[in-house]
Design an enzyme around this catalytic site. Structure first.
Site, PDB file in Angstrom:
ATOM      1  N   GLN A   1       0.803  -1.231   0.000  1.00  0.00           N
ATOM      2  CA  GLN A   1       0.000   0.000   0.000  1.00  0.00           C
ATOM      3  C   GLN A   1       0.828   1.271   0.000  1.00  0.00           C
ATOM      4  OE1 GLN A   1      -2.575  -1.757   3.384  1.00  0.00           O
ATOM      5  NE2 GLN A   1      -3.955  -0.440   2.270  1.00  0.00           N
TER       6      GLN A   1
ATOM      7  N   ARG B   1       4.017  -0.242  13.027  1.00  0.00           N
ATOM      8  CA  ARG B   1       3.645  -1.529  12.459  1.00  0.00           C
ATOM      9  C   ARG B   1       3.727  -1.430  10.940  1.00  0.00           C
ATOM     10  NH1 ARG B   1      -2.018  -4.077  11.171  1.00  0.00           N
ATOM     11  NH2 ARG B   1      -1.295  -6.114  10.454  1.00  0.00           N
TER      12      ARG B   1
ATOM     13  N   HIS C   1       0.984  -9.382   4.668  1.00  0.00           N
ATOM     14  CA  HIS C   1      -0.131  -8.434   4.539  1.00  0.00           C
ATOM     15  C   HIS C   1      -0.601  -8.449   3.092  1.00  0.00           C
ATOM     16  CE1 HIS C   1      -2.103  -4.769   6.594  1.00  0.00           C
ATOM     17  NE2 HIS C   1      -2.719  -4.943   5.464  1.00  0.00           N
TER      18      HIS C   1
ATOM     19  N   ASN D   1      -1.847 -10.927   8.543  1.00  0.00           N
ATOM     20  CA  ASN D   1      -2.841  -9.873   8.700  1.00  0.00           C
ATOM     21  C   ASN D   1      -4.190 -10.354   8.149  1.00  0.00           C
ATOM     22  OD1 ASN D   1      -3.546  -6.950   9.234  1.00  0.00           O
ATOM     23  ND2 ASN D   1      -4.142  -7.151   7.088  1.00  0.00           N
ATOM     24  N   GLU D   2      -5.184 -10.408   9.039  1.00  0.00           N
ATOM     25  CA  GLU D   2      -6.578 -10.608   8.647  1.00  0.00           C
ATOM     26  C   GLU D   2      -6.826 -11.842   7.778  1.00  0.00           C
ATOM     27  OE1 GLU D   2      -8.245  -6.943   7.290  1.00  0.00           O
ATOM     28  OE2 GLU D   2      -7.878  -5.980   9.192  1.00  0.00           O
TER      29      GLU D   2
ATOM     30  N   ASN E   1      -7.850  -5.816  14.687  1.00  0.00           N
ATOM     31  CA  ASN E   1      -8.132  -4.766  13.701  1.00  0.00           C
ATOM     32  C   ASN E   1      -9.635  -4.519  13.705  1.00  0.00           C
ATOM     33  OD1 ASN E   1      -5.451  -5.092  13.108  1.00  0.00           O
ATOM     34  ND2 ASN E   1      -5.739  -5.803  11.007  1.00  0.00           N
TER      35      ASN E   1
ATOM     36  N   TYR F   1     -12.815  -1.676  12.731  1.00  0.00           N
ATOM     37  CA  TYR F   1     -13.232  -0.462  12.021  1.00  0.00           C
ATOM     38  C   TYR F   1     -14.694  -0.127  12.232  1.00  0.00           C
ATOM     39  CZ  TYR F   1      -8.766  -0.453   9.651  1.00  0.00           C
ATOM     40  OH  TYR F   1      -7.424  -0.419   9.394  1.00  0.00           O
TER      41      TYR F   1
ATOM     42  N   GLU G   1      -4.965  -2.183  14.257  1.00  0.00           N
ATOM     43  CA  GLU G   1      -5.561  -1.282  13.261  1.00  0.00           C
ATOM     44  C   GLU G   1      -6.883  -0.742  13.779  1.00  0.00           C
ATOM     45  OE1 GLU G   1      -6.062  -2.563   9.190  1.00  0.00           O
ATOM     46  OE2 GLU G   1      -4.170  -3.661   9.245  1.00  0.00           O
TER      47      GLU G   1
ATOM     48  N   TRP H   1      -4.675   3.037  11.973  1.00  0.00           N
ATOM     49  CA  TRP H   1      -4.514   2.880  10.526  1.00  0.00           C
ATOM     50  C   TRP H   1      -5.015   4.144   9.877  1.00  0.00           C
ATOM     51  CZ3 TRP H   1      -2.127  -0.721   7.579  1.00  0.00           C
ATOM     52  CH2 TRP H   1      -2.254  -0.519   6.200  1.00  0.00           C
TER      53      TRP H   1
ATOM     54  N   GLU I   1      -5.642   1.849  -1.228  1.00  0.00           N
ATOM     55  CA  GLU I   1      -6.696   1.197  -0.456  1.00  0.00           C
ATOM     56  C   GLU I   1      -7.304   0.045  -1.249  1.00  0.00           C
ATOM     57  OE1 GLU I   1      -7.456   1.038   2.572  1.00  0.00           O
ATOM     58  OE2 GLU I   1      -9.132  -0.302   2.132  1.00  0.00           O
ATOM     59  N   TRP I   2      -6.440  -0.915  -1.643  1.00  0.00           N
ATOM     60  CA  TRP I   2      -6.854  -2.164  -2.274  1.00  0.00           C
ATOM     61  C   TRP I   2      -7.815  -1.950  -3.438  1.00  0.00           C
ATOM     62  CZ3 TRP I   2      -3.040  -4.926  -0.881  1.00  0.00           C
ATOM     63  CH2 TRP I   2      -2.517  -4.855   0.411  1.00  0.00           C
TER      64      TRP I   2
HETATM   65  O1  IDE Z   1      -9.520  -0.647   4.687  1.00  0.00           O
HETATM   66  C1  IDE Z   1      -8.615  -0.043   5.557  1.00  0.00           C
HETATM   67  C2  IDE Z   1      -7.604  -1.077   6.039  1.00  0.00           C
HETATM   68  C3  IDE Z   1      -6.668  -1.582   4.925  1.00  0.00           C
HETATM   69  O2  IDE Z   1      -6.037  -0.496   4.290  1.00  0.00           O
HETATM   70  C4  IDE Z   1      -5.636  -2.522   5.574  1.00  0.00           C
HETATM   71  O3  IDE Z   1      -4.621  -2.928   4.684  1.00  0.00           O
HETATM   72  C5  IDE Z   1      -6.320  -3.782   6.094  1.00  0.00           C
HETATM   73  O4  IDE Z   1      -5.528  -4.461   7.045  1.00  0.00           O
HETATM   74  C6  IDE Z   1      -7.689  -3.470   6.629  1.00  0.00           C
HETATM   75  N1  IDE Z   1      -8.552  -4.334   7.127  1.00  0.00           N
HETATM   76  C7  IDE Z   1      -9.692  -3.680   7.367  1.00  0.00           C
HETATM   77  C8  IDE Z   1     -10.924  -4.321   7.892  1.00  0.00           C
HETATM   78  N2  IDE Z   1     -11.340  -5.340   6.969  1.00  0.00           N
HETATM   79  C9  IDE Z   1     -11.739  -5.086   5.677  1.00  0.00           C
HETATM   80  C10 IDE Z   1     -13.047  -5.282   5.326  1.00  0.00           C
HETATM   81  C11 IDE Z   1     -13.463  -5.072   4.018  1.00  0.00           C
HETATM   82  C12 IDE Z   1     -12.560  -4.663   3.055  1.00  0.00           C
HETATM   83  C13 IDE Z   1     -11.234  -4.469   3.410  1.00  0.00           C
HETATM   84  C14 IDE Z   1     -10.824  -4.684   4.731  1.00  0.00           C
HETATM   85  C15 IDE Z   1      -9.556  -2.373   7.025  1.00  0.00           C
HETATM   86  N3  IDE Z   1      -8.283  -2.251   6.594  1.00  0.00           N
END
Ligand code: IDE
Length: 447
Positions: free
Chosen positions: A20, A77, A121, A165-166, A294, A296, A353, A399, A406-407
């Site tokens: 990223q 991190r 990641h 990660n996740e 993590n 959100y 996060e 984060w 952002e993916w």
């Molecule tokens: O989307 C914000 C961040 C992302 O930039 C990080 O690389 C990642 O670790 C991250 N995980 C989440 C929570 N899960 C999630 C759910 C739906 C889409 C993408 C992430 C949010 N985020």
């Protein structure tokens, strides 16, 4: 004005991830990852964005570390790019890649900032994906070999480690929902991948112990809180499922050596049976030293008989939303942290996060992201409440330091406390940067 004082040894940090922020995807000997492939596949990423340049942190890491120093964080991190170390996934090691992370880690240590390293990641070497990726058990062994190399190379410099990660995003978001690389849509495949990810985690932890590497190791699941829309059993069970495949599915095997039966049964009933080989669970249940959480957003959930994501749907109750469309609910943060503590006990937790997408731009040299300050204040207060109710939280890492790739949303969504101009790569400290700087400096929150 009232204050919430955090414990003396409470850690404050910022987080990023290699794909990223680094850019330099064809420099320094790096090989291609599944995100290079995915982002260069038309239609996969908004506006056709990719991580070729990103924040150019491969070249600008010293500037980023200077920002962290000014911010006053104790912890940074970051993630190591597996294809920057093993361009082919296994075999020949790219010394330039190791040298880059040594420069970066040395600069952190010089500035009194503790490196927290995420080994995976999401940027799987494409060569491994071509052989089946995480669906192939050989990728588990490749991850252990990659982890061993990094453990040995940075032993003594890096003392906080996260394996994966996740794993929910790596398995279900990326191979059932299909929104992330490699973009499959197959529940049985995703279930198999989730098991291989836990196996890879457990075997890497075992290797970490065998090598007697100084430090602590954990992993970072993403979690959510789902409140039932009604007390109808179907809605209650739907919410339990919505949390079950994200939280219990990844924490139960590590803490109990077994998968949650209600989820095993549900997957089996939906033609996605869990397949475990003898000895797998022994590897998976290697004790961890901490878990990264993590968080959100939370949702109100109800049963969706039409199917969709495990027959669970989110109900819009009019909560405020972020600029990526996620609901804002700090209460849910407290609820899921206390749920985890009640279920898994005293295990130390780092919030690895927590942050918000707010797309405010630069005006007169600053970014007035008050909505981000409000979100961070409410969620750090939820961390304080959780601490007070006995949850063993050791630190909070937001984060992200920088706006970044952002993916699947590309550069359209901004999570940073520092704004990045993607044309000039100029960094601009947002108002939230200065607000967070004060929180860190005092280790207290004004409420
Ligand atoms: O989307 C914000 C961040 C992302 O930039 C990080 O690389 C990642 O670790 C991250 N995980 C989440 C929570 N899960 C999630 C759910 C739906 C889409 C993408 C992430 C949010 N985020």
């Amino acid at each position: 004005m009232a204050y919430i004082q955090f414990p003396e040894d409470f850690k404050w940090g910022v987080a990023t991830a290699a794909y990223q922020i680094e850019g330099a995807v064809r420099q320094g000997g790096r090989g291609p990852s599944i995100w290079d492939t995915f982002s260069h596949t038309p239609g996969k990423v908004l506006n056709g964005d990719n991580g070729d340049v990103a924040c150019d942190s491969y070249h600008r890491y010293e500037e980023d570390i200077a920002l962290m120093k000014e911010l006053g964080v104790n912890v940074y991190r970051f993630s190591v790019s597996w294809p920057r170390i093993f361009p082919e996934g296994t075999g020949k090691v790219n010394k330039e890649g190791l040298a880059f992370y040594h420069r970066m880690v040395d600069k952190l240590l010089e500035n009194g900032i503790e490196p927290m390293c995420t080994l995976y990641h999401w940027d799987l070497p494409q060569v491994l994906q071509d052989k089946g990726g995480w669906d192939n058990r050989e990728t588990v062994e490749a991850f252990v070999a990659y982890s061993e190399l990094i453990f040995k190379e940075f032993s003594g410099k890096i003392k906080s480690w996260l394996t994966i990660n996740e794993p929910w995003c790596v398995s279900f978001l990326s191979n059932f929902i299909g929104a992330h690389a490699p973009g499959n849509q197959d529940l049985a495949l995703a279930v198999n991948i989730s098991h291989h990810l836990l196996l890879a985690h457990g075997k890497a932890v075992a290797r970490f112990r065998d090598l007697d590497i100084p430090g602590k190791i954990g992993f970072a699941p993403n979690v959510t809180w789902l409140e039932p829309y009604s007390r109808d059993q179907e809605d209650v069970e739907a919410c339990r499922r919505g949390m079950g495949w994200m939280v219990d599915w990844f924490l139960d095997p590590i803490f109990t050596g077994t998968y949650p039966a209600f989820m095993v049964d549900w997957f089996a009933a939906n033609q996605a049976p869990l397949q475990i080989k003898d000895g797998d669970m022994e590897w998976i249940k290697q004790p961890v030293d901490f878990i990264g959480i993590n968080y959100y957003e939370s949702n109100v959930g109800r049963h969706n008989p039409q199917g969709g994501m495990l027959e669970v749907e989110s109900v819009d109750m009019g909560y405020k939303k972020t600029d990526i469309g996620w609901f804002i609910n700090a209460e849910g943060f407290y609820n899921v942290l206390t749920f985890i503590a009640d279920k898994y006990g005293e295990i130390p937790i780092y919030i690895t996060e927590n942050g918000i997408c707010i797309n405010d731009g630069v005006e007169d040299g600053t970014v007035n992201d008050q909505r981000r300050i409000d979100y961070l204040k409410g969620h750090i207060a939820a961390v304080a409440r959780s601490l007070k109710s006995g949850v063993n939280i050791k630190g909070y890492i937001t984060w992200s330091l920088l706006d970044n790739f952002e993916w699947a949303e590309g550069y359209s969504k901004r999570f940073g406390i520092v704004h990045v101009n993607y044309r000039t790569l100029e960094r601009t400290k947002k108002e939230s940067f200065f607000w967070y700087q004060k929180v860190i400096g005092n280790s207290w929150l004004e409420v």
